[in-house]
Design an enzyme around this catalytic site. Structure first.
Site, PDB file in Angstrom:
ATOM      1  N   ARG A   1       0.958  -1.328   0.025  1.00  0.00           N
ATOM      2  CA  ARG A   1       0.416   0.406  -0.402  1.00  0.00           C
ATOM      3  C   ARG A   1       0.773   0.672   0.204  1.00  0.00           C
ATOM      4  O   ARG A   1       1.689   1.615   1.221  1.00  0.00           O
ATOM      5  CB  ARG A   1      -0.687  -0.012   0.997  1.00  0.00           C
ATOM      6  CG  ARG A   1      -1.685   1.274   1.720  1.00  0.00           C
ATOM      7  CD  ARG A   1      -3.007   1.312   0.190  1.00  0.00           C
ATOM      8  NE  ARG A   1      -3.847   0.402   0.624  1.00  0.00           N
ATOM      9  CZ  ARG A   1      -5.175  -0.065  -0.582  1.00  0.00           C
ATOM     10  NH1 ARG A   1      -4.763   0.430  -1.380  1.00  0.00           N
ATOM     11  NH2 ARG A   1      -5.427  -0.807  -0.663  1.00  0.00           N
TER      12      ARG A   1
ATOM     13  N   GLN B   1      -8.586  -6.254  -8.925  1.00  0.00           N
ATOM     14  CA  GLN B   1      -8.516  -4.809  -8.996  1.00  0.00           C
ATOM     15  C   GLN B   1      -7.794  -4.890  -9.527  1.00  0.00           C
ATOM     16  O   GLN B   1      -6.235  -6.053  -8.110  1.00  0.00           O
ATOM     17  CB  GLN B   1      -9.090  -4.993  -7.225  1.00  0.00           C
ATOM     18  CG  GLN B   1      -9.070  -3.229  -7.325  1.00  0.00           C
ATOM     19  CD  GLN B   1      -9.502  -2.420  -7.622  1.00  0.00           C
ATOM     20  OE1 GLN B   1     -10.561  -2.459  -8.075  1.00  0.00           O
ATOM     21  NE2 GLN B   1      -9.651  -1.260  -6.629  1.00  0.00           N
TER      22      GLN B   1
ATOM     23  N   ARG C   1       1.477  -6.938  -9.981  1.00  0.00           N
ATOM     24  CA  ARG C   1       1.337  -5.597  -8.340  1.00  0.00           C
ATOM     25  C   ARG C   1       1.545  -7.239  -6.850  1.00  0.00           C
ATOM     26  O   ARG C   1       2.464  -6.723  -6.912  1.00  0.00           O
ATOM     27  CB  ARG C   1       0.613  -4.497  -8.006  1.00  0.00           C
ATOM     28  CG  ARG C   1      -1.046  -5.058  -7.818  1.00  0.00           C
ATOM     29  CD  ARG C   1      -1.293  -4.378  -7.324  1.00  0.00           C
ATOM     30  NE  ARG C   1      -3.035  -4.495  -6.980  1.00  0.00           N
ATOM     31  CZ  ARG C   1      -3.883  -3.844  -6.795  1.00  0.00           C
ATOM     32  NH1 ARG C   1      -3.447  -2.743  -5.326  1.00  0.00           N
ATOM     33  NH2 ARG C   1      -5.390  -4.716  -5.757  1.00  0.00           N
TER      34      ARG C   1
ATOM     35  N   HIS D   1      -0.252   4.038 -10.354  1.00  0.00           N
ATOM     36  CA  HIS D   1      -0.642   4.373  -9.242  1.00  0.00           C
ATOM     37  C   HIS D   1      -0.125   4.976  -8.096  1.00  0.00           C
ATOM     38  O   HIS D   1       0.501   4.649  -7.106  1.00  0.00           O
ATOM     39  CB  HIS D   1      -1.455   2.852  -8.752  1.00  0.00           C
ATOM     40  CG  HIS D   1      -2.816   2.819  -7.991  1.00  0.00           C
ATOM     41  ND1 HIS D   1      -2.783   3.496  -6.932  1.00  0.00           N
ATOM     42  CD2 HIS D   1      -4.535   2.242  -8.098  1.00  0.00           C
ATOM     43  CE1 HIS D   1      -4.155   4.045  -6.634  1.00  0.00           C
ATOM     44  NE2 HIS D   1      -4.705   2.220  -7.131  1.00  0.00           N
TER      45      HIS D   1
ATOM     46  N   ASP E   1     -12.706   9.833  -6.112  1.00  0.00           N
ATOM     47  CA  ASP E   1     -11.876   8.548  -7.151  1.00  0.00           C
ATOM     48  C   ASP E   1     -12.408   8.778  -8.773  1.00  0.00           C
ATOM     49  O   ASP E   1     -13.525   8.524  -8.692  1.00  0.00           O
ATOM     50  CB  ASP E   1     -12.573   7.296  -6.767  1.00  0.00           C
ATOM     51  CG  ASP E   1     -12.083   5.920  -7.499  1.00  0.00           C
ATOM     52  OD1 ASP E   1     -11.176   6.275  -8.128  1.00  0.00           O
ATOM     53  OD2 ASP E   1     -12.464   5.416  -6.771  1.00  0.00           O
TER      54      ASP E   1
ATOM     55  N   GLU F   1      -2.636   9.032 -11.364  1.00  0.00           N
ATOM     56  CA  GLU F   1      -1.979   7.937 -11.803  1.00  0.00           C
ATOM     57  C   GLU F   1      -1.887   8.125 -12.952  1.00  0.00           C
ATOM     58  O   GLU F   1      -2.511   7.770 -14.384  1.00  0.00           O
ATOM     59  CB  GLU F   1      -3.275   6.930 -11.791  1.00  0.00           C
ATOM     60  CG  GLU F   1      -3.500   6.726 -10.060  1.00  0.00           C
ATOM     61  CD  GLU F   1      -4.377   6.098  -9.238  1.00  0.00           C
ATOM     62  OE1 GLU F   1      -4.488   5.075 -10.116  1.00  0.00           O
ATOM     63  OE2 GLU F   1      -4.545   6.221  -8.436  1.00  0.00           O
TER      64      GLU F   1
HETATM   65  O1  TA6 Z   1      -6.864   4.061  -8.402  1.00  0.00           O
HETATM   66  C1  TA6 Z   1      -8.319   4.260  -7.852  1.00  0.00           C
HETATM   67  C2  TA6 Z   1      -8.642   3.291  -7.439  1.00  0.00           C
HETATM   68  O2  TA6 Z   1      -9.292   2.116  -8.518  1.00  0.00           O
HETATM   69  C3  TA6 Z   1     -10.213   3.348  -5.816  1.00  0.00           C
HETATM   70  O3  TA6 Z   1     -10.781   2.811  -6.871  1.00  0.00           O
HETATM   71  C4  TA6 Z   1      -9.607   2.302  -4.700  1.00  0.00           C
HETATM   72  O4  TA6 Z   1     -10.421   0.983  -4.165  1.00  0.00           O
HETATM   73  C5  TA6 Z   1      -7.601   2.641  -5.232  1.00  0.00           C
HETATM   74  O5  TA6 Z   1      -7.692   2.347  -6.600  1.00  0.00           O
HETATM   75  C6  TA6 Z   1      -6.749   1.277  -3.963  1.00  0.00           C
HETATM   76  O6  TA6 Z   1      -6.994   0.146  -4.826  1.00  0.00           O
HETATM   77  P1  TA6 Z   1      -6.482  -1.456  -4.025  1.00  0.00           P
HETATM   78  O7  TA6 Z   1      -7.014  -2.028  -5.129  1.00  0.00           O
HETATM   79  O8  TA6 Z   1      -5.413  -0.337  -3.872  1.00  0.00           O
HETATM   80  O9  TA6 Z   1      -7.079  -1.016  -2.482  1.00  0.00           O
END
Ligand code: TA6
Length: 310
Positions: free
Chosen positions: A66, A84, A89, A165, A210, A268
């Site tokens: 993080r 996601q 990563r 990111h 966001d 980002e």
């Molecule tokens: O880049 C923004 C985002 O897509 C948000 O929607 C938020 O959830 C963030 O990334 C963090 O994502 P993560 O999967 O690292 O918790």
């Protein structure tokens, strides 16, 4: 032998994970974990940290770290069927001992080349063969540059979305302004990705944000009034720019402190709205360059040359 540290050093980081430390003679530095091909630190020549890294960051693969600069590939966010932000990563990258040359020769010494190739398991969830090369360079003035080169070595085309990111460290999110995105269209992640047009003069923060800004310029400035510091972000091959701060939602993110949202801002460089498609043999290049300069920067003064000259 002098006590000077080498420009590139491979050593052990948190939990014994391999990391590469880059150092520039004037004192700036960067750290890159092979887990995720993830830049976790970028310091200026005064030793000040410029990237945000959560105090609760978990350094236990396959969990993504993080903070710093996670690489979102082959999917940004939830824009597809994968987990996601894809899986780059979450994987171990390797040092690329013999990368194909870049068209322009650089005299920088503080750089490292990493490579990520899909495993058998990865191919089951995303059945495309590629080589993902990432060069991370620390420039003589302490600038941080990331260049991704993704080559299709498959027999069929494939498409992907992507983001660097980038978590920037800021003094107080309420004191920060972004210039370069005003009047642009964006997709609002907090409103089911609906499309809106930004109305304000400059982007400031007083609640969760966001947004995916579309068709963004190659230069964006992030101005931290309290620190009197301006980040100049330059990008290439990445038309979109995501801006994220979780605000109160930080409380629901296990590896982020409840109040840490005050000291971070994600800007980002990304390719989200239109996926990148590569035919067999084709290569895509996406570049991020970050510099941090004192804020003699004034509103409307978006020419980074002038920013750099103060
Ligand atoms: O880049 C923004 C985002 O897509 C948000 O929607 C938020 O959830 C963030 O990334 C963090 O994502 P993560 O999967 O690292 O918790």
């Amino acid at each position: 032998m002098s006590g000077e540290k080498p420009p590139v050093e491979i050593c052990k980081g948190v939990n014994g994970l391999d990391k590469v430390v880059l150092r520039e003679v004037r004192g700036s530095s960067a750290e890159v974990y092979l887990h995720g091909g993830h830049v976790t630190s970028w310091r200026n020549d005064h030793g000040e940290e410029l990237l945000f890294l959560s105090t609760k960051a978990i350094f236990k693969p396959p969990k993504a770290i993080r903070g710093g600069i996670p690489i979102c590939f082959p999917q940004f966010g939830s824009h597809g069927n994968l987990d996601q932000h894809g899986f780059a990563r979450n994987r171990f990258w390797s040092i690329d001992a013999n990368p194909p040359p870049f068209p322009t020769v650089s005299t920088n010494k503080a750089f490292t080349d990493l490579i990520f190739k899909p495993s058998e398991e990865d191919l089951k969830i995303w059945p495309h063969s590629y080589e993902f090369r990432l060069r991370i360079t620390l420039g003589p003035g302490g600038d941080l540059m990331l260049t991704s080169r993704i080559r299709n070595i498959d027999t069929k085309p494939f498409s992907f979305t992507f983001a660097y990111h980038t978590y920037l460290s800021v003094s107080d999110i309420s004191e920060v302004r972004i210039e370069g995105l005003e009047t642009l269209d964006y997709l609002d992640n907090l409103k089911a990705k609906e499309r809106f047009t930004e109305q304000g003069d400059a982007i400031t923060f007083e609640a969760e944000v966001d947004k995916i800004y579309l068709g963004t310029p190659t230069k964006i400035a992030i101005i931290d009034h309290e620190k009197k510091r301006t980040f100049v972000l330059r990008k290439d091959g990445l038309p979109d720019a995501v801006v994220w701060n979780p605000w109160e939602k930080a409380k629901s993110i296990a590896d982020l402190g409840d109040d840490e949202y005050k000291h971070m801002l994600c800007v980002e460089p990304a390719a989200v709205e239109k996926a990148i498609t590569l035919k067999p043999g084709e290569e895509w290049k996406g570049r991020l360059e970050l510099s941090a300069v004192p804020s003699s920067y004034r509103s409307g003064q978006l020419d980074p040359q002038r920013v750099l000259q103060g």
